[in-house]
Design an enzyme around this catalytic site. Structure first.
Site, PDB file in Angstrom:
ATOM      1  N   LYS A 175      64.433  93.034   6.443  1.00  0.00           N
ATOM      2  CA  LYS A 175      65.426  94.055   6.798  1.00  0.00           C
ATOM      3  C   LYS A 175      66.842  93.542   6.541  1.00  0.00           C
ATOM      4  CE  LYS A 175      61.982  96.264   8.375  1.00  0.00           C
ATOM      5  NZ  LYS A 175      61.153  96.088   7.200  1.00  0.00           N
ATOM      6  N   ASP A 189      68.208  84.780  13.890  1.00  0.00           N
ATOM      7  CA  ASP A 189      68.747  84.277  15.158  1.00  0.00           C
ATOM      8  C   ASP A 189      69.547  85.359  15.884  1.00  0.00           C
ATOM      9  OD1 ASP A 189      69.454  82.329  17.179  1.00  0.00           O
ATOM     10  OD2 ASP A 189      71.451  82.367  16.305  1.00  0.00           O
ATOM     11  N   THR A 192      78.591  70.271  20.034  1.00  0.00           N
ATOM     12  CA  THR A 192      78.393  71.717  20.126  1.00  0.00           C
ATOM     13  C   THR A 192      79.688  72.448  20.464  1.00  0.00           C
ATOM     14  OG1 THR A 192      77.888  71.563  22.481  1.00  0.00           O
ATOM     15  CG2 THR A 192      76.023  71.479  20.955  1.00  0.00           C
ATOM     16  N   LEU A 198      68.385  91.133   7.944  1.00  0.00           N
ATOM     17  CA  LEU A 198      69.086  90.822   9.198  1.00  0.00           C
ATOM     18  C   LEU A 198      68.903  89.341   9.509  1.00  0.00           C
ATOM     19  CD1 LEU A 198      68.044  93.932  11.325  1.00  0.00           C
ATOM     20  CD2 LEU A 198      70.305  93.476  10.369  1.00  0.00           C
ATOM     21  N   HIS A 199      69.871  88.758  10.201  1.00  0.00           N
ATOM     22  CA  HIS A 199      69.787  87.332  10.537  1.00  0.00           C
ATOM     23  C   HIS A 199      68.820  87.140  11.713  1.00  0.00           C
ATOM     24  CE1 HIS A 199      70.691  83.285  11.590  1.00  0.00           C
ATOM     25  NE2 HIS A 199      71.598  83.167  10.637  1.00  0.00           N
ATOM     26  N   HIS A 227      69.729  64.536  28.421  1.00  0.00           N
ATOM     27  CA  HIS A 227      70.539  65.332  27.499  1.00  0.00           C
ATOM     28  C   HIS A 227      71.887  64.666  27.181  1.00  0.00           C
ATOM     29  CE1 HIS A 227      71.919  68.700  25.314  1.00  0.00           C
ATOM     30  NE2 HIS A 227      71.433  69.665  26.053  1.00  0.00           N
ATOM     31  N   LYS A 266      60.131  85.823  11.547  1.00  0.00           N
ATOM     32  CA  LYS A 266      61.249  85.719  10.595  1.00  0.00           C
ATOM     33  C   LYS A 266      61.052  86.570   9.333  1.00  0.00           C
ATOM     34  CE  LYS A 266      61.930  81.971   7.997  1.00  0.00           C
ATOM     35  NZ  LYS A 266      62.061  80.549   7.742  1.00  0.00           N
ATOM     36  N   LYS A 269      63.801  89.226   8.063  1.00  0.00           N
ATOM     37  CA  LYS A 269      64.567  88.978   6.834  1.00  0.00           C
ATOM     38  C   LYS A 269      64.361  90.083   5.805  1.00  0.00           C
ATOM     39  CE  LYS A 269      66.153  85.070   5.642  1.00  0.00           C
ATOM     40  NZ  LYS A 269      66.557  83.675   5.409  1.00  0.00           N
TER      41      LYS A 269
END
Length: 612
Positions: free
Chosen positions: A412, A417, A452, A414-415, A327, A406, A410
């Site tokens: 609805k 994630d 990040t 709504l996001h 990583h 998804k 979507k």
């Protein structure tokens, strides 16, 4: 006319690197106020008051000086965090990185053209290796399109670290060696390393400047496999890479002292394109249950993978595939992009090679044999023992939730994630009757060499919603309102974090400045609430969205009483890989998954009735 020509030229992979903005330093006030907001769910009134006082003292006192010094550093470095992040998070840590830091995962090919099958794994390996070499060539010639967020180019630097890269252990601190070069920069190593039954081989992936075809690669891989079948197990020197870092560094120094040729072999492995591990296990899996492959990818045979290599391609003998990656040099999104490319190439060709079957004459793979003595043999045995004990403690659950994905979310408005993140919060709260400090990866690649930022999903709004869901007196409307507030807060925090306005990396910078200047650790970082809320890498839930592709990975939990929670979101499903330590009696990955599935159903129900 000339304008039209230049506009139609394809963009080069690394062409925007120099024009990316530097990583910003947020204002001290904003970071501290966000920090106070983030610790709120974990504090009693009394604890919160104590922390408010500590933060105020920090802001008016030493914090001010440290912040000024950080701004100075940011003037001289285009990314003030980069070196610090590598050192603190990846290179100075001494725990074995192969299990605790590396990420690994299953390849999704079994979902379409390559279901598990006997006797085809070398053939498939040669096809997948060929596609991998094509991707390396795209990077070499800079023909891989630079990624963007809307119109903004994203930093592509980490893609240089996928091939010809290796971490090398040091007694106090490790180092990353990167031998990759684009064609414009000069020659790049082009040899592969193959590991099989504790033995190590190498051959060049080019012949006369051309990438070997799948039939040619198959010839080389078949030679290695046949050779290993006729010989006893090798010494398994690769197992040393799974050891505690200082012990591995000393074992490596000893190895080099026995025979100078050992150093040459180490350099051959370090500079190789990547490692192909021919693994004799058959971790049978399905599209709904990837547990065995994921477990094998993270905890498999240490004598046939080089834990410090940026990419180990795992070839299982039932014709399935996985990977294990260090990583330190890059984040999972590099591997996700690369594996998504592989998956699409395989789908497009139905996993078959349509070209010539001719095999040119070329040297056979060469075995790389280390000279080992009693001490090295004992080091290898100790490494294997340590690795076995720690891997047996890791619990992995990797399942698909197939009720919806998804598309339904979507609809609805709504996001997706955020939907998954809040379901995870609720699942944890149900199981443990308390909020779980949570880390979600936010990508900062809009900035030069950005990697990040931490986004903390366990907000006060999320906690209020979890409590509402558990409250028998709260009606649907109350639950729905609380849920939408939690959604909205999460989306704002994520957008800020991606825009370089998070606070965790800023606080880390202030902590490291104090450390570098030899100042005492500021009280802010010694406050119990700092750790309890996840500060200093103490998050109970370590989570990451791996995107909307078919690619999945897994990581070990950050803390002993925690979970790793990686997921990918498809139109019709959500696939999750959960990890926990068996030796912790509080945690259980399987129960968390069950609770998570219930939470998803409840949330969709709330959203349906809300006419959003």
């Amino acid at each position: 006319m000339a304008n039209h020509v230049s506009e139609s030229l394809p963009e080069l992979t690394f062409q925007y690197q120099c024009s990316l903005p530097p990583l910003p330093v947020p204002s001290l006030e904003s970071s501290l106020s966000k920090y106070l907001d983030a610790v709120h769910p974990f504090a009693s009134e009394k604890e919160l008051q104590a922390t408010v006082n500590i933060v105020k003292k920090f802001q008016d006192g030493v914090g001010k000086e440290l912040h000024q010094k950080l701004l100075q550093r940011a003037k001289t470095k285009k990314n003030w965090l980069e070196e610090w992040w590598l050192d603190t998070v990846y290179l100075e840590g001494r725990i074995p990185s192969q299990l605790n830091v590396n990420f690994g995962g299953p390849a999704p090919y079994l979902e379409h053209c390559w279901p598990p099958a006997e006797g085809v794994y070398l053939q498939r390996a040669s096809v997948i290796t060929w596609h991998t070499l094509q991707y390396w060539n795209l990077l070499r010639t800079e023909r891989l399109a630079p990624q963007k967020s809307g119109k903004n180019p994203l930093d592509m630097h980490q893609f240089r670290m996928l091939f010809c890269t290796c971490k090398v252990p040091g007694v106090k601190k490790d180092t990353i060696y990167n031998y990759f070069k684009t064609e414009r920069e000069g020659p790049c190593p082009s040899h592969l390393v193959i590991m099989c039954r504790g033995r190590i081989f190498t051959f060049d992936a080019l012949c006369g400047g051309q990438i070997l075809t799948p039939p040619e690669l198959l010839r080389q891989l078949t030679y290695v496999k046949k050779f290993c079948e006729g010989e006893p197990e090798g010494d398994g020197v690769a197992a040393l890479t799974s050891e505690e870092r200082t012990r591995w560094a000393k074992a490596r120094e000893h190895l080099i002292s026995i025979d100078p040729n050992n150093k040459t072999i180490l350099e051959t492995i370090q500079s190789s394109l990547f490692v192909i591990s021919l693994d004799e296990t058959k971790p049978y899996c399905t599209a709904e249950n990837y547990t065995n492959m994921t477990l094998e990818a993270l905890t498999g045979n240490p004598t046939i993978r080089w834990g410090d290599k940026s990419y180990n391609s795992l070839v299982f003998s039932d014709g399935t595939f996985g990977s294990n990656c260090d990583h330190a040099p890059y984040d999972a999104m590099v591997l996700v992009s690369f594996c998504w490319y592989l998956d699409n190439q395989l789908k497009a060709t139905d996993g078959k090679w349509k070209g010539s079957d001719a095999v040119r004459s070329m040297p056979l793979p060469e075995e790389l044999v280390f000279t080992v003595d009693e001490k090295t043999r004992s080091d290898i045995n100790n490494a294997k023992q340590q690795y076995l004990e720690s891997t047996q403690d890791l619990q992995i659950v990797c399942h698909a939730f197939t009720a919806f994905g998804k598309t339904a979310i979507k609809q609805k408005k709504l996001h997706p994630d955020t939907f998954v993140q809040l379901a995870m919060q609720l699942a944890y709260y149900r199981m443990h009757k308390k909020p779980g400090s949570c880390y979600e990866t936010a990508m900062t690649r809009r900035f030069y060499h950005g990697r990040t930022e931490t986004m903390r999903p366990c907000t006060q709004e999320a906690l209020n919603w979890c409590k509402a869901m558990m409250d028998p007196t709260c009606n649907e409307n109350g639950k729905r309102k609380a849920m939408l507030l939690a959604f909205s807060k999460h989306n704002i925090l994520m957008a800020e974090a991606q825009d370089g306005k998070g606070f965790d990396r800023h606080l880390l910078g202030l902590y490291l400045i104090a450390k570098e200047e030899g100042l005492p650790t500021p009280e802010l970082f010694l406050d119990p609430l700092y750790t309890k809320s996840g500060g200093g890498g103490n998050f109970v839930l370590s989570s990451s969205l791996l995107g909307y592709t078919t690619v999945l990975g897994a990581v070990a939990p950050m803390v002993h009483h925690g979970y790793g929670f990686f997921y990918r979101i498809r139109d019709d499903r959500i696939v999750v890989s959960l990890s926990a330590w068996k030796s912790c009696y509080e945690t259980d990955a399987a129960s968390l998954f069950t609770n998570f599935c219930s939470a998803l159903h409840e949330m969709l129900h709330l959203a349906i009735t809300s006419q959003l």
